[in-house]
Motif scaffolding. Sequence first.
Motif, mmCIF file in Angstrom:
data_model
loop_
_atom_site.group_PDB
_atom_site.id
_atom_site.type_symbol
_atom_site.label_atom_id
_atom_site.label_comp_id
_atom_site.label_asym_id
_atom_site.label_seq_id
_atom_site.Cartn_x
_atom_site.Cartn_y
_atom_site.Cartn_z
ATOM 1 N N ILE A 23 -2.002 -11.525 7.017
ATOM 2 C CA ILE A 23 -0.837 -12.377 6.442
ATOM 3 C C ILE A 23 -1.460 -13.169 5.138
ATOM 4 O O ILE A 23 -0.520 -13.194 4.178
ATOM 5 N N ARG A 24 -2.566 -13.762 5.074
ATOM 6 C CA ARG A 24 -3.200 -14.421 4.059
ATOM 7 C C ARG A 24 -3.215 -13.345 2.785
ATOM 8 O O ARG A 24 -2.768 -13.884 1.572
ATOM 9 N N HIS A 25 -3.454 -12.013 3.014
ATOM 10 C CA HIS A 25 -3.486 -11.236 1.951
ATOM 11 C C HIS A 25 -2.151 -10.721 1.564
ATOM 12 O O HIS A 25 -2.012 -10.580 0.151
ATOM 13 N N ALA A 64 -3.294 0.604 -5.728
ATOM 14 C CA ALA A 64 -2.814 1.230 -4.252
ATOM 15 C C ALA A 64 -2.492 0.026 -3.494
ATOM 16 O O ALA A 64 -1.444 0.147 -2.768
ATOM 17 N N THR A 65 -3.458 -0.938 -3.375
ATOM 18 C CA THR A 65 -3.235 -2.148 -2.382
ATOM 19 C C THR A 65 -2.195 -2.980 -2.772
ATOM 20 O O THR A 65 -1.267 -3.360 -1.974
ATOM 21 N N TYR A 66 -1.999 -3.357 -4.042
ATOM 22 C CA TYR A 66 -0.783 -3.924 -4.639
ATOM 23 C C TYR A 66 0.466 -3.332 -4.196
ATOM 24 O O TYR A 66 1.478 -4.039 -3.807
ATOM 25 N N THR A 67 0.384 -2.014 -4.516
ATOM 26 C CA THR A 67 1.675 -1.221 -4.212
ATOM 27 C C THR A 67 2.186 -1.172 -2.916
ATOM 28 O O THR A 67 3.318 -1.466 -2.420
ATOM 29 N N ALA A 68 1.195 -1.277 -1.936
ATOM 30 C CA ALA A 68 1.526 -1.146 -0.509
ATOM 31 C C ALA A 68 1.992 -2.473 -0.169
ATOM 32 O O ALA A 68 2.874 -2.514 0.858
ATOM 33 N N HIS A 69 1.480 -3.570 -0.759
ATOM 34 C CA HIS A 69 2.086 -4.873 -0.290
ATOM 35 C C HIS A 69 3.443 -5.207 -0.658
ATOM 36 O O HIS A 69 4.160 -5.416 0.196
#
Length: 291
Positions: A23-25, A64-69
Amino acid sequence: MTTEYISQHLDNLRLHNSSPTTIRHRLDNLQRIQAKLGKPLVEATTDDLVAWQTALRISPSSIATYTAHIRAFYRWALLNGLIQIDPTIHLVTPKLKRRMPRPIPERDLSAALTTARYDHQLFCAFLLAGYCGLRCGEITRVSRSDVREDENGKGAYLVVHGKGGHERIIRIAPDIYAEVRLLMHRTGFLFVSKNGRAYTPNRLTQITSAHLKAIGLPYTLHTLRHRFATRLADLGADVRDVQAALGHAHLSTTTLYLASNSRRSTTSVDKLGRGFAAMAKRQSAARRSQT
């Protein structure tokens, strides 16, 4: 800024029992993206998001991380009728190279442990990573109540609070538990700062990395986890057991440790090499007989 819709999305994650870390991320990433866009996320268009992603100057894994979120947020928004079309449809997820394990060598592990004796928390953090396979964040969440001592008093079992809120039970070998047990005079978390607060994963990463760098070793705490996995493979542990010990969701992740295991195949490779020597002798004999 945190809009009402982001708050609602986080509430939905809590209903699904997502971990506080997840949740924090999610909050951090959504706030960063919204700040870059300069408008509420539900007002962003496909062109806005494509322009945002194209302008990113970070590693492919971070993209990839930003896009997944952001995709997860818009799937939720679409499902709840906040938007009519998913604006992430044209976003690209970079193809990432498979990361091969990089285990710390045994000699360097010995040096790290020897020089960490002055700080028992640091020493035990290295032990839990190198001999139990814990991630940094999992070490910071170890509490006295998570430890169940073996009936004969030799060794223990530990409930590990892993990624995504998943828990697993791992074995702490007797010699390792004898050291960890010295931290169990505390009633809460075992790894705490001088003010009594539990270490954050980032802080423990900083402390362990600084120690390794100070003694001239180019490794991180996570390479000790890699060492744990490759050593289990060396000893012939079943791949499913290695997967369970590491807390991997997918077996394909665990098999990377088997693929990188050079010692296990050394005997067979050397035997194959001796076959070449015999072949070379036969070829030499054949040439001599022809002359």
